[in-house]
Design a protein around this motif. Structure first.
Motif, short mmCIF file in Angstrom:
data_model
loop_
_atom_site.label_atom_id
_atom_site.label_comp_id
_atom_site.label_asym_id
_atom_site.label_seq_id
_atom_site.Cartn_x
_atom_site.Cartn_y
_atom_site.Cartn_z
N SER A 35 12.49 103.24 56.20
CA SER A 35 10.69 103.37 56.21
C SER A 35 10.65 104.98 56.60
O SER A 35 9.31 105.92 56.87
CB SER A 35 10.43 102.59 57.16
OG SER A 35 10.65 103.48 58.71
N SER A 40 3.15 103.15 56.56
CA SER A 40 4.22 101.67 57.33
C SER A 40 3.94 100.68 55.94
O SER A 40 4.30 99.06 55.94
CB SER A 40 3.07 101.87 58.22
OG SER A 40 1.67 101.94 58.10
N ILE A 41 2.30 100.60 55.55
CA ILE A 41 2.02 99.75 54.63
C ILE A 41 3.35 99.45 53.29
O ILE A 41 3.12 98.60 52.61
CB ILE A 41 0.88 100.48 53.63
CG1 ILE A 41 0.01 99.25 53.47
CG2 ILE A 41 0.42 101.04 53.55
CD1 ILE A 41 -1.68 98.98 52.47
N ASN A 73 -5.54 99.92 55.75
CA ASN A 73 -4.24 98.86 56.47
C ASN A 73 -3.05 99.61 56.88
O ASN A 73 -2.40 98.95 57.19
CB ASN A 73 -4.21 98.00 54.97
CG ASN A 73 -4.69 96.55 54.90
OD1 ASN A 73 -4.89 96.09 55.52
ND2 ASN A 73 -6.02 97.17 53.64
N CYS A 74 -3.31 101.31 56.62
CA CYS A 74 -1.73 102.29 57.35
C CYS A 74 -2.27 101.91 58.78
O CYS A 74 -3.68 102.56 59.31
CB CYS A 74 -2.29 103.19 56.77
SG CYS A 74 -1.20 103.29 54.69
N GLU A 75 -0.69 101.73 59.80
CA GLU A 75 -1.36 102.30 61.25
C GLU A 75 -1.10 103.42 61.62
O GLU A 75 -2.01 103.53 62.47
CB GLU A 75 0.42 101.62 61.92
CG GLU A 75 0.06 99.79 62.11
CD GLU A 75 1.38 99.33 62.72
OE1 GLU A 75 2.28 100.21 63.33
OE2 GLU A 75 1.81 98.90 61.91
N GLU A 76 -0.60 104.02 60.61
CA GLU A 76 -1.43 105.71 60.63
C GLU A 76 -2.18 106.27 60.93
O GLU A 76 -2.87 107.41 61.42
CB GLU A 76 0.07 106.41 59.95
CG GLU A 76 1.32 105.96 59.78
CD GLU A 76 1.73 105.13 59.15
OE1 GLU A 76 3.49 104.48 59.37
OE2 GLU A 76 0.78 104.17 58.50
N LEU A 78 -4.89 104.68 61.85
CA LEU A 78 -6.64 103.38 62.95
C LEU A 78 -7.08 104.81 63.63
O LEU A 78 -8.17 104.75 63.70
CB LEU A 78 -5.33 102.87 63.47
CG LEU A 78 -5.18 101.81 63.28
CD1 LEU A 78 -4.67 100.29 63.48
CD2 LEU A 78 -6.03 100.73 62.19
N SER A 79 -6.70 105.41 63.98
CA SER A 79 -6.62 106.40 64.81
C SER A 79 -7.60 107.51 63.97
O SER A 79 -9.06 108.11 64.79
CB SER A 79 -5.78 107.25 64.98
OG SER A 79 -5.10 107.89 64.53
N LYS A 82 -10.71 105.00 63.98
CA LYS A 82 -11.78 105.27 65.35
C LYS A 82 -12.72 106.65 65.29
O LYS A 82 -14.25 106.58 65.50
CB LYS A 82 -11.34 104.44 66.58
CG LYS A 82 -10.19 103.85 66.38
CD LYS A 82 -9.11 104.05 67.40
CE LYS A 82 -8.95 102.30 66.94
NZ LYS A 82 -7.49 101.98 68.45
#
Length: 116
Positions: A35, A40-41, A73-76, A78-79, A82
C-alpha cells in the motif's frame, strides 16, 4: 427456507469453509498489494474483466463516473466529502439527503480537483 437455514449455520463454520458470508468477490484474487504510496481503493489484487485484447477510450460521462466512483470509495477522500457536504448544506437551505447526493454526484469531482 433452506437458504435461510444454511445462511444461519454458515456463521458457525470454520473460515476455511466457503460460504456466502466469507467468499471472495469474483474479481478479487485474495491478495494485497503493497500500500505504500497507493490510495486505499487500489490495495487489493484483482483480475481483468472481459476480453484482454479489446480496449477502448471511455466516453466523457463514463470517465467522470469512474473518477467519482474512485473518489467516493477512497478512505483518504472521506474528509473532503464531508467538507463538500457542509459547503453545499450552507449554500442550499433544507437540502434533502437525495438532493445532496445528486449535487455530490454532479459536482464533487470538479470541486475536489479545484480544492488543491
Amino acid at each position: 427456507m433452506i437458504e435461510k437455514i444454511s445462511l444461519f449455520w454458515s456463521w458457525y463454520f470454520e473460515l476455511v469453509v466457503r460460504t456466502r458470508l466469507n467468499r471472495v468477490s469474483r474479481n478479487d484474487d485474495e491478495g494485497d498489494v503493497d500500500s505504500l504510496g497507493r490510495l486505499s481503493i487500489f490495495t487489493h489484487l484483482g483480475r481483468a474483466f472481459g476480453p484482454l485484447d479489446k480496449s477502448r477510450f471511455l466516453y466523457e460521462d463514463e470517465f467522470y463516473a469512474a473518477e467519482l466512483y474512485v473518489l467516493i470509495n477512497c478512505e483518504e477522500v472521506l474528509s473532503y466529502i464531508k467538507i463538500f457536504d457542509v459547503i453545499v448544506n450552507g449554500d442550499v437551505v433544507h437540502i434533502s439527503e437525495d438532493e445532496l447526493e445528486k449535487v455530490r454526484d454532479a459536482r464533487f469531482v470538479k470541486w475536489f480537483k479545484n480544492y488543491f
